[in-house]
Design a protein around this motif. Structure first.
Motif, mmCIF file in Angstrom:
data_model
loop_
_atom_site.group_PDB
_atom_site.id
_atom_site.type_symbol
_atom_site.label_atom_id
_atom_site.label_comp_id
_atom_site.label_asym_id
_atom_site.label_seq_id
_atom_site.Cartn_x
_atom_site.Cartn_y
_atom_site.Cartn_z
ATOM 1 N N GLU A 85 0.844 -1.190 0.000
ATOM 2 C CA GLU A 85 0.000 0.000 0.000
ATOM 3 C C GLU A 85 0.882 1.243 0.000
ATOM 4 O OE1 GLU A 85 -2.604 -0.071 3.331
ATOM 5 O OE2 GLU A 85 -3.330 -2.077 2.902
ATOM 6 N N PRO A 86 0.480 2.262 -0.748
ATOM 7 C CA PRO A 86 1.281 3.491 -0.735
ATOM 8 C C PRO A 86 1.159 4.202 0.610
ATOM 9 C CG PRO A 86 -0.675 3.777 -2.070
ATOM 10 C CD PRO A 86 -0.633 2.335 -1.664
ATOM 11 N N ASN A 87 2.207 4.865 1.003
ATOM 12 C CA ASN A 87 2.218 5.579 2.266
ATOM 13 C C ASN A 87 1.588 6.953 2.051
ATOM 14 O OD1 ASN A 87 2.749 6.805 4.680
ATOM 15 N ND2 ASN A 87 4.814 5.978 4.846
ATOM 16 N N ASN A 88 0.371 7.135 2.545
ATOM 17 C CA ASN A 88 -0.373 8.372 2.303
ATOM 18 C C ASN A 88 0.290 9.585 2.940
ATOM 19 O OD1 ASN A 88 -2.329 7.166 0.764
ATOM 20 N ND2 ASN A 88 -3.602 6.650 2.532
ATOM 21 N N LEU A 90 3.520 10.143 3.378
ATOM 22 C CA LEU A 90 4.638 10.564 2.530
ATOM 23 C C LEU A 90 4.148 11.217 1.248
ATOM 24 C CD1 LEU A 90 7.145 7.615 2.943
ATOM 25 C CD2 LEU A 90 7.316 9.911 3.877
ATOM 26 N N GLU A 91 3.081 10.697 0.677
ATOM 27 C CA GLU A 91 2.525 11.300 -0.542
ATOM 28 C C GLU A 91 2.010 12.703 -0.269
ATOM 29 O OE1 GLU A 91 -0.415 8.669 -2.090
ATOM 30 O OE2 GLU A 91 1.050 7.187 -2.740
ATOM 31 N N GLN A 92 1.367 12.899 0.880
ATOM 32 C CA GLN A 92 0.869 14.233 1.236
ATOM 33 C C GLN A 92 2.024 15.202 1.460
ATOM 34 O OE1 GLN A 92 -1.567 13.501 4.640
ATOM 35 N NE2 GLN A 92 -3.298 12.728 3.444
ATOM 36 N N GLN A 93 3.076 14.733 2.128
ATOM 37 C CA GLN A 93 4.238 15.589 2.352
ATOM 38 C C GLN A 93 4.912 15.952 1.035
ATOM 39 O OE1 GLN A 93 6.621 13.335 5.090
ATOM 40 N NE2 GLN A 93 5.555 14.132 6.887
ATOM 41 N N ARG A 97 5.288 19.675 -0.491
ATOM 42 C CA ARG A 97 6.609 20.185 -0.873
ATOM 43 C C ARG A 97 6.611 20.689 -2.312
ATOM 44 N NH1 ARG A 97 11.545 16.594 -2.196
ATOM 45 N NH2 ARG A 97 13.123 18.151 -2.509
ATOM 46 N N GLU A 98 5.982 19.936 -3.202
ATOM 47 C CA GLU A 98 5.902 20.350 -4.605
ATOM 48 C C GLU A 98 5.120 21.651 -4.749
ATOM 49 O OE1 GLU A 98 7.199 19.109 -7.579
ATOM 50 O OE2 GLU A 98 8.480 18.113 -6.117
ATOM 51 N N THR A 99 4.023 21.779 -4.007
ATOM 52 C CA THR A 99 3.219 23.003 -4.060
ATOM 53 C C THR A 99 4.028 24.198 -3.564
ATOM 54 O OG1 THR A 99 1.224 21.707 -3.682
ATOM 55 C CG2 THR A 99 1.067 24.070 -3.299
#
Length: 127
Positions: A85-88, A90-93, A97-99
């Motif tokens: 499962e993807p780590n939500n 880390l994806e949110q962080q 960061r990209e934003t």
């Protein structure tokens, strides 16, 4: 200040901005600084919307099947375990960061444009 010196200052500002932005995005700093100096805001805009380079090993690059194995070398296992499962979090962080990175990039562009406009307005008022 004459028009040539204003153009050189603007080109240097674009070169510095492109170099700094390319450093943050793990791109070739010298190449992007030269492009920024020569072409102004176009390379800067390209860099703003470019993704950051990642150095993640992919399965097709890592393999334990090799035709070359020196004598006496132990077997090395390159199998990488993957989460199912993807780590939500880390994806949110990463998304945050990209934003923030895009916002900082836009602020840099706005500051450079304001400096250029101010230089031209000062030039016109002195004439």
């Amino acid at each position: 200040m004459d028009r040539l010196s204003i153009s050189i200052i603007a080109a240097l500002l674009f070169a510095i901005a492109c170099g700094e932005l390319s450093r943050r995005k793990s791109r070739n700093i010298i190449l992007w600084a030269i492009l920024g100096f020569l072409f102004g805001f176009i390379p800067l805009l390209i860099l703003v919307f470019m993704d950051e380079k990642s150095y993640i090993l992919h399965d097709d690059l890592v393999s334990n099947e090799s035709n070359f194995k020196p004598e006496g070398m132990p077997e090395i296992n390159f199998d990488i375990e993957k989460d199912s499962e993807p780590n939500n979090i880390l994806e949110q962080q990463y998304a945050k960061r990209e934003t923030m990175s895009k916002i900082v990039n836009i602020i840099i562009i706005v500051i450079i444009i304001v400096v250029i406009i101010a230089a031209f307005v000062l030039k016109q008022s002195n004439s």
